[in-house]
Design an enzyme around this catalytic site. Structure first.
Site, PDB file in Angstrom:
ATOM      1  N   ARG A   1      26.353  35.829  36.438  1.00  0.00           N
ATOM      2  CA  ARG A   1      27.360  35.053  35.167  1.00  0.00           C
ATOM      3  C   ARG A   1      28.029  33.716  36.847  1.00  0.00           C
ATOM      4  O   ARG A   1      27.116  32.609  36.026  1.00  0.00           O
ATOM      5  CB  ARG A   1      28.489  35.188  35.464  1.00  0.00           C
ATOM      6  CG  ARG A   1      29.498  34.887  34.275  1.00  0.00           C
ATOM      7  CD  ARG A   1      31.356  34.882  34.931  1.00  0.00           C
ATOM      8  NE  ARG A   1      31.806  34.950  35.958  1.00  0.00           N
ATOM      9  CZ  ARG A   1      32.354  36.014  36.678  1.00  0.00           C
ATOM     10  NH1 ARG A   1      33.599  36.583  35.369  1.00  0.00           N
ATOM     11  NH2 ARG A   1      33.135  36.107  37.687  1.00  0.00           N
TER      12      ARG A   1
ATOM     13  N   PHE B   1      44.431  50.167  35.064  1.00  0.00           N
ATOM     14  CA  PHE B   1      43.863  49.227  36.242  1.00  0.00           C
ATOM     15  C   PHE B   1      42.193  49.695  36.742  1.00  0.00           C
ATOM     16  O   PHE B   1      41.741  48.313  36.699  1.00  0.00           O
ATOM     17  CB  PHE B   1      44.720  49.360  37.463  1.00  0.00           C
ATOM     18  CG  PHE B   1      44.005  49.279  38.711  1.00  0.00           C
ATOM     19  CD1 PHE B   1      43.469  49.432  40.120  1.00  0.00           C
ATOM     20  CD2 PHE B   1      44.170  47.703  38.863  1.00  0.00           C
ATOM     21  CE1 PHE B   1      42.949  49.161  40.548  1.00  0.00           C
ATOM     22  CE2 PHE B   1      44.176  47.292  39.624  1.00  0.00           C
ATOM     23  CZ  PHE B   1      43.640  48.239  40.832  1.00  0.00           C
TER      24      PHE B   1
HETATM   25  C1  LIG Z   1      37.925  51.126  41.543  1.00  0.00           C
HETATM   26  O1  LIG Z   1      37.342  49.618  42.404  1.00  0.00           O
HETATM   27  C2  LIG Z   1      37.818  48.643  41.314  1.00  0.00           C
HETATM   28  C3  LIG Z   1      39.337  49.090  40.238  1.00  0.00           C
HETATM   29  C4  LIG Z   1      39.659  48.468  39.446  1.00  0.00           C
HETATM   30  C5  LIG Z   1      39.896  46.713  39.719  1.00  0.00           C
HETATM   31  C6  LIG Z   1      38.817  46.683  41.122  1.00  0.00           C
HETATM   32  C7  LIG Z   1      38.845  45.149  40.834  1.00  0.00           C
HETATM   33  O2  LIG Z   1      38.752  44.547  39.619  1.00  0.00           O
HETATM   34  C8  LIG Z   1      39.056  43.044  40.105  1.00  0.00           C
HETATM   35  C9  LIG Z   1      39.062  42.515  38.995  1.00  0.00           C
HETATM   36  C10 LIG Z   1      39.089  41.413  38.613  1.00  0.00           C
HETATM   37  O3  LIG Z   1      40.281  40.208  39.517  1.00  0.00           O
HETATM   38  N1  LIG Z   1      39.143  40.034  37.679  1.00  0.00           N
HETATM   39  C11 LIG Z   1      39.306  39.088  37.571  1.00  0.00           C
HETATM   40  C12 LIG Z   1      38.395  38.219  36.876  1.00  0.00           C
HETATM   41  C13 LIG Z   1      36.574  37.572  37.040  1.00  0.00           C
HETATM   42  O4  LIG Z   1      36.759  36.856  38.689  1.00  0.00           O
HETATM   43  O5  LIG Z   1      36.071  37.126  36.937  1.00  0.00           O
HETATM   44  C14 LIG Z   1      40.450  38.230  37.023  1.00  0.00           C
HETATM   45  O6  LIG Z   1      40.934  39.127  36.028  1.00  0.00           O
HETATM   46  O7  LIG Z   1      41.012  37.504  37.413  1.00  0.00           O
HETATM   47  C15 LIG Z   1      38.367  42.362  40.893  1.00  0.00           C
HETATM   48  O8  LIG Z   1      36.829  42.334  40.172  1.00  0.00           O
HETATM   49  N2  LIG Z   1      38.223  43.017  42.144  1.00  0.00           N
HETATM   50  C16 LIG Z   1      36.776  42.330  42.519  1.00  0.00           C
HETATM   51  C17 LIG Z   1      35.985  42.375  43.405  1.00  0.00           C
HETATM   52  C18 LIG Z   1      34.415  42.638  42.314  1.00  0.00           C
HETATM   53  C19 LIG Z   1      35.047  41.675  44.403  1.00  0.00           C
HETATM   54  C20 LIG Z   1      36.023  43.545  44.103  1.00  0.00           C
HETATM   55  C21 LIG Z   1      38.845  43.345  42.773  1.00  0.00           C
HETATM   56  C22 LIG Z   1      39.490  42.903  43.795  1.00  0.00           C
HETATM   57  C23 LIG Z   1      40.603  43.447  44.303  1.00  0.00           C
HETATM   58  C24 LIG Z   1      41.316  44.311  44.235  1.00  0.00           C
HETATM   59 CL1  LIG Z   1      42.225  45.645  45.137  1.00  0.00          CL
HETATM   60  C25 LIG Z   1      40.223  44.839  43.139  1.00  0.00           C
HETATM   61  C26 LIG Z   1      39.458  45.067  42.373  1.00  0.00           C
HETATM   62  C27 LIG Z   1      37.783  47.512  41.575  1.00  0.00           C
HETATM   63  O9  LIG Z   1      37.266  47.424  42.429  1.00  0.00           O
HETATM   64  C28 LIG Z   1      36.057  47.406  42.782  1.00  0.00           C
END
Ligand SMILES: COc1cccc([C@H]2O[C@H](CC(=O)N[C@@H](CC(=O)O)C(=O)O)C(=O)N(CC(C)(C)C)c3ccc(Cl)cc32)c1OC
Length: 348
Positions: A196, A266
Site C-alpha cells: 500500500r 484486538f
Molecule cells: C498477534 O499480532 C498482532 C495482534 C494484534 C495487532 C497487531 C498489530 O496491529 C497493528 C494495527 C495498527 O496499528 N493499525 C494501524 C493502521 C495502519 O498502520 O495502517 C492503525 O489502526 O492505526 C499494527 O499494524 N501493528 C504494526 C505492525 C504491523 C508493524 C506490527 C502493531 C503494532 C504494535 C502492536 Cl502491539 C500490535 C500491532 C499484531 O501485530 C502483528
C-alpha cells in the site's frame, strides 16, 4: 470496558496511545484489564523504537547504539529523548518516555520480561538495517530478505503479543510453541502495508518491495510511476499480493486459538483491515499515485463483522473472491492467484 487509569502516568500513556494511533487505540482500550496495560506499554515502547529508526535527523553513530541498547532504557525510571524527528505526534512518545517507564515498572515481571526481550531483538534488527549500506541504497533484494525484514519489524511484535496473551491465559498455550503462526500475523499486516505504501515510501527515498519480485516487471522501482508501465506495475502488485496471501492460512489458524473475546477482537480487526486493503490495492492503478485506503464505512462494517470467528472467515472469503474475480487472464500470475484463492476458499 474503559479501564479507570489509576496513576497519572497511566493517564499520560492513554493520551499518548490516542495521539499515536486513534483507531487502534480504541481497540486496545477494549482489551480486558489484565492485557490492556501490558499491551499499551508494549505498543508505546515499539512506537518509541520506531520513531528513533524513522528519524533521519539522527546520525548513524548515534542511532545505531540507541537502537541496539534501547532495551536497557527499560531498566531506568527517568529516561527520555529529545529527537527532532519529522512528526510531533511520534516525538512526544520519546520526550515522555519516563511516563511509559513508570507504567512499565508497575507491570508483572513476567510481562516486563516479554516486552524487554522483544525490544532487545527488534532494536538489534533495526540497528543491523541502519548500518547496512546495501540495504539503504538498494532496498530489499530477495524474498528471503523481505521476510527477514518483516520479521524484525512485525513478526517479533506478533511473537511478543502472543507471549503476553498466553501468559495472561487468554489464548491457547500451544500458540507459544507455534510461533510460525504469530510470525504470519505480523507478516500479513506488514506486507500489506508495504504494498500500500509504495508511493509514500518512494517519495521518502525508501523501498521495501523485494527486487526478486519487482525486478521481473521493471528495471527501476520508480518506473511504475510512469503511465506506460502501468500494466507491468499492476502485474507486480498481483505477485506481491499473492506473496502476502501466503500468510493467510496461518493467521486464520492463529485467530482460532485466541479465546478471550477482547483479545480476539484486538487480533482480528487488523487482519480483516489488511485483507480488505489487499483487495483494494489489487489491480488498482491508484497504488502508484497515493496511499490507497479502504473507505471509513467499510472499516466500521469490518469491525462489526469481525467480532466472531465465523464473521472473520466470511470477510476473508468475500475479499478472496473479490481478488479472484478482479484478476485479468492477461496477468502472468493469473493461475497462481486462482490456485491460492481456491486453496484458501476451501479452507474457509
Ligand atoms: C498477534 O499480532 C498482532 C495482534 C494484534 C495487532 C497487531 C498489530 O496491529 C497493528 C494495527 C495498527 O496499528 N493499525 C494501524 C493502521 C495502519 O498502520 O495502517 C492503525 O489502526 O492505526 C499494527 O499494524 N501493528 C504494526 C505492525 C504491523 C508493524 C506490527 C502493531 C503494532 C504494535 C502492536 Cl502491539 C500490535 C500491532 C499484531 O501485530 C502483528
Amino acid at each position: 470496558n474503559v479501564a479507570t487509569p489509576s496513576s497519572s502516568s497511566e493517564k499520560v500513556c492513554y493520551e499518548l496511545l490516542k495521539l499515536t494511533s486513534r483507531s487502534f487505540a480504541a481497540v486496545i482500550m477494549e482489551l480486558v484489564d489484565e492485557l490492556q496495560k501490558p499491551i499499551m506499554v508494549f505498543y508505546l515502547v515499539l512506537r518509541a523504537l520506531d520513531t528513533i529508526e524513522d528519524d533521519m535527523t539522527i546520525s548513524n553513530d548515534v542511532k545505531v547504539p540507541l537502537l541496539k541498547d534501547f532495551h536497557n532504557n527499560l531498566k531506568k525510571t527517568d529516561w527520555t529523548f529529545n529527537g527532532n524527528g519529522p512528526n510531533e505526534k511520534d516525538r512526544v512518545v520519546l520526550t515522555k518516555f519516563d511516563q511509559i517507564l513508570s507504567v512499565y515498572h508497575s507491570l508483572k515481571p513476567e510481562y516486563q520480561d516479554i516486552i524487554k526481550k522483544i525490544t532487545r531483538e527488534m532494536g538489534a534488527g533495526m540497528a543491523k538495517y541502519a548500518e547496512d549500506q546495501d540495504f539503504n541504497l538498494n532496498g530489499v533484494k530477495t524474498i528471503k530478505e523481505y521476510d527477514l525484514y518483516c520479521h524484525y519489524v512485525a513478526g517479533l511484535v506478533g511473537e511478543g503479543l502472543t507471549k503476553l496473551i498466553v501468559a495472561a491465559k487468554f489464548g491457547n498455550p500451544s500458540l507459544k510453541d507455534r510461533l510460525v503462526l504469530s510470525e504470519s500475523m505480523g507478516l500479513f499486516l506488514q506486507k500489506t502495508n508495504i504494498i500500500r505504501d509504495y508511493k509514500e515510501d518512494l517519495d521518502d527515498g525508501r523501498t521495501f518491495w523485494p527486487q526478486e519480485i519487482w525486478g521481473k516487471y521493471a528495471k527501476n522501482l520508480s518506473d511504475f510511476e510512469k503511465l506506460e508501465n502501468l500494466d507491468s506495475g499492476l502485474f507486480c502488485v498481483s505477485e506481491l499480493v499473492l506473496n502476502a496471501l501466503g500468510e493467510v492460512k496461518n493467521s486464520l489458524i492463529y485467530l482460532s486459538m485466541v479465546y478471550d473475546h477482547s483479545a480476539f477482537n484486538f487480533c482480528a480487526i487488523p487482519q480483516v483491515m489488511a485483507i480488505a486493503t489487499l483487495a483494494e490495492v489489487f489491480e488498482n492503478p491508484l497504488v502508484f499515485k497515493k496511499n490507497v485506503k479502504i473507505r471509513k464505512g467499510t472499516t466500521c462494517q469490518l469491525i462489526l463483522d469481525a467480532r466472531t470467528y465465523k464473521g472473520v472467515l466470511d470477510i476473508f472469503s468475500h475479499y478472496l473472491r473479490v481478488i479472484h474475480h478482479k484478476c485479468p487472464v492477461s496477468d502472468p500470475n493469473y493461475l497462481e492467484i486462482s490456485l491460492k484463492c481456491g486453496e484458501l476458499e476451501q479452507f474457509l
